[in-house]
Design a protein around this motif. Structure first.
Motif, mmCIF file in Angstrom:
data_model
loop_
_atom_site.group_PDB
_atom_site.id
_atom_site.type_symbol
_atom_site.label_atom_id
_atom_site.label_comp_id
_atom_site.label_asym_id
_atom_site.label_seq_id
_atom_site.Cartn_x
_atom_site.Cartn_y
_atom_site.Cartn_z
ATOM 1 N N LEU A 50 2.443 1.795 -3.484
ATOM 2 C CA LEU A 50 1.462 2.226 -4.486
ATOM 3 C C LEU A 50 0.973 3.653 -4.245
ATOM 4 O O LEU A 50 0.839 4.447 -5.180
ATOM 5 C CB LEU A 50 0.265 1.264 -4.491
ATOM 6 C CG LEU A 50 0.513 -0.119 -5.085
ATOM 7 C CD1 LEU A 50 -0.710 -0.999 -4.879
ATOM 8 C CD2 LEU A 50 0.832 -0.009 -6.582
ATOM 9 N N MET A 51 0.676 3.982 -2.982
ATOM 10 C CA MET A 51 0.060 5.279 -2.692
ATOM 11 C C MET A 51 1.082 6.401 -2.521
ATOM 12 O O MET A 51 0.776 7.584 -2.784
ATOM 13 C CB MET A 51 -0.807 5.175 -1.434
ATOM 14 C CG MET A 51 -2.004 4.285 -1.614
ATOM 15 S SD MET A 51 -3.165 4.349 -0.216
ATOM 16 C CE MET A 51 -3.717 6.062 -0.302
ATOM 17 N N LEU A 52 2.272 6.068 -2.053
ATOM 18 C CA LEU A 52 3.271 7.107 -1.797
ATOM 19 C C LEU A 52 4.383 7.121 -2.850
ATOM 20 O O LEU A 52 5.272 7.989 -2.812
ATOM 21 C CB LEU A 52 3.874 6.929 -0.397
ATOM 22 C CG LEU A 52 2.865 7.019 0.759
ATOM 23 C CD1 LEU A 52 3.539 6.686 2.077
ATOM 24 C CD2 LEU A 52 2.230 8.403 0.821
ATOM 25 N N GLY A 53 4.371 6.137 -3.750
ATOM 26 C CA GLY A 53 5.349 6.112 -4.832
ATOM 27 C C GLY A 53 6.764 5.849 -4.367
ATOM 28 O O GLY A 53 7.721 6.407 -4.918
ATOM 29 N N LEU A 54 6.921 5.013 -3.327
ATOM 30 C CA LEU A 54 8.258 4.720 -2.792
ATOM 31 C C LEU A 54 9.031 3.780 -3.711
ATOM 32 O O LEU A 54 8.468 2.919 -4.360
ATOM 33 C CB LEU A 54 8.120 4.092 -1.395
ATOM 34 C CG LEU A 54 7.508 5.004 -0.346
ATOM 35 C CD1 LEU A 54 7.266 4.240 0.948
ATOM 36 C CD2 LEU A 54 8.430 6.201 -0.071
ATOM 37 N N THR A 98 0.829 -1.211 0.000
ATOM 38 C CA THR A 98 0.000 0.000 0.000
ATOM 39 C C THR A 98 0.865 1.263 0.000
ATOM 40 O O THR A 98 0.574 2.228 -0.707
ATOM 41 C CB THR A 98 -0.937 -0.008 1.221
ATOM 42 O OG1 THR A 98 -1.716 -1.205 1.243
ATOM 43 C CG2 THR A 98 -1.864 1.198 1.205
ATOM 44 N N ALA A 99 1.929 1.220 0.801
ATOM 45 C CA ALA A 99 2.825 2.369 0.875
ATOM 46 C C ALA A 99 3.511 2.644 -0.463
ATOM 47 O O ALA A 99 3.609 3.809 -0.908
ATOM 48 C CB ALA A 99 3.874 2.134 1.953
#
Length: 463
Positions: free
Chosen positions: A459-463, A456-457
């Motif tokens: 995908l949502m934060l673009g890490l 999730t991190a």
């Protein structure tokens, strides 16, 4: 109040009541007291003193008192008394208590005591001990009264007096034909109230519940609970009456099965006997627990591999590491809760494997509601605790809080479904749902939770 605490209070009370009683009157006073009180009083004495007092009771009284002693004390008494004396005590016990004790003896000890028993007791012990312990035959008693269906009430009462079953087993009188095929039962009250010349066939209850001799003991206990029975008759496939299982035996079965299921569910290897915590050695506790714990520790390496795989993401955003335990713990709790509910429902016969879709659909809806509640709490918690945390300029605390909250909510839903599915899957393959141990579910949920969290991190934060 625990059983041990209850007996400690009984011992104190009995000790106080007998404090000033002269030694020559002690046994007379004890004989007037309930068996459980007598056993509690005697077991508090040194074994040699106990035996001297014990010998002053009749063999029948000794048998009933002996059955209420802890197993360790029973064995100590057995080893100190002569086999001839002990055989009289053994014969004075209720049939189910006799079998329970006989099964715990070593084969050599069993062969030593058999020659000293009277013929009826010897034949009964050999016959009943042949049934598996987890069946109705393994827990049934032969302490019951029967009358033939062609008798009159007067003849039936005479036979009951002759057979002399124990007082606690005479609520029901079982009616059989000349081949011992069960026809029904009559209550003692109905027998007493009927005219002496009344035929048993005219007052017999023919609507009755039975257990079969090879039926699982847990099923028998649930029948007694469901129909609120004092006792249930045990028959063979031909319908012939072999014994009965009483309500107190059913309580013992339910307690033993509950203990076994809880031990399995918590990843503890069950023992054949229900062991007392304080009396169990450290080594025994170690053996009961170590297998699951070490196995799951090995599986836990996968969690470490996942964390290592996303190490770069945590380096970019260290705040993710701070809330990783919160997500993992929440998922473990949700999965264990769901598994507990499903295992209990399966054990009580409220669910079957065929209901798997209904279970998953219901648990999904429950988990969504729980996830919303926990998500709101988690979101506010992150904003409150991390508002002063240094965050790289390309990220905002609000975006991070939303990301972690969504990950936690997804974790709650997936963990709940996993927790419900595992017991159903085990049951579908013919296993015991209780072996879907809580530590195992927690480990599996940890692995899936880490994947959800970091996925999730990314995908949502673009890490």
């Amino acid at each position: 109040m625990t059983k041990e605490t209850y007996f400690e209070e009984i011992e104190q009370t009995v000790e106080e009541r007998l404090k000033n009683v002269p030694a020559e009157q002690l046994v007379d006073r004890l004989e007037k007291m309930p068996v459980v009180d007598v056993a509690a009083y005697l077991k508090s004495k040194p074994v040699d003193e106990l035996i001297e007092l014990f010998k002053q009771f009749s063999p029948e009284e000794q048998g009933l008192i002996f059955a209420d002693f802890p197993y360790e004390l029973q064995m100590e008494i057995f080893q100190k008394l002569s086999l001839k004396h002990f055989a009289k005590i053994f014969s004075g016990m209720n049939s189910q208590d006799r079998i329970d004790f006989y099964r715990k003896l070593e084969p050599e000890q069993q062969t030593l005591i058999l020659p000293f028993l009277d013929k009826a007791s010897r034949e009964e012990v050999i016959r009943l001990s042949a049934y598996p312990e987890d069946t109705a035959g393994g827990i049934m008693s032969t302490d019951f009264a029967t009358v033939r269906i062609d008798m009159t009430v007067e003849q039936a009462m005479a036979k009951i007096r002759k057979d002399a079953p124990s007082k606690k087993m005479i609520y029901y009188v079982y009616v059989v034909d000349s081949n011992m095929v069960l026809q029904g039962f009559v209550s003692l009250k109905r027998l007493i109230m009927a005219e002496p010349g009344t035929k048993i066939v005219d007052i017999v209850y023919r609507d009755f519940v039975v257990a079969y001799v090879d039926e699982d003991r847990e099923s028998v206990a649930f029948k007694i609970e469901k129909y609120d029975l004092v006792a249930i008759p045990v028959v063979n496939q031909q319908g012939q009456l072999l014994g009965i299982v009483s309500h107190d035996d059913a309580i013992e079965v339910i307690r033993a099965e509950h203990t076994e299921d809880m031990e399995k569910f918590m990843g503890i290897i069950p023992q054949e006997e229900d062991l007392n915590y304080e009396e169990t050695s450290v080594w025994t506790h170690f053996k009961k627990r170590v297998v699951w714990i070490t196995s799951l520790a090995a599986v836990g390496v996968i969690s470490g591999m996942i964390v290592h795989r996303f190490e770069s993401a945590m380096e970019k955003l260290i705040i993710l590491a701070l809330y990783m335990p919160m997500v993992a713990d929440t998922g473990g709790n949700a999965g264990s809760q769901a598994a507990t509910v499903v295992v209990r429902a399966l054990a009580l016969g409220q669910l079957s494997v065929r209901d798997w879709f209904k279970v998953i659909w219901k648990e999904f809806r429950v988990s969504v509601l729980i996830a919303v509640c926990l998500g709101i709490i988690a979101f506010l918690k992150i904003l409150f605790l991390s508002w002063e945390t240094t965050i790289p300029s390309q990220f905002s605390l609000l975006a991070i809080a939303i990301t972690i909250t969504i990950a936690l909510m997804l974790q709650v839903v997936t963990a709940t479904i996993i927790g419900a599915l595992i017991p159903l899957g085990v049951k579908a393959f013919g296993g015991d749902p209780a072996v879907a141990a809580s530590p195992a579910i927690t480990t599996i949920v940890d692995i899936t939770g880490l994947l959800i969290y970091f996925g999730t991190a990314v995908l949502m934060l673009g890490l």
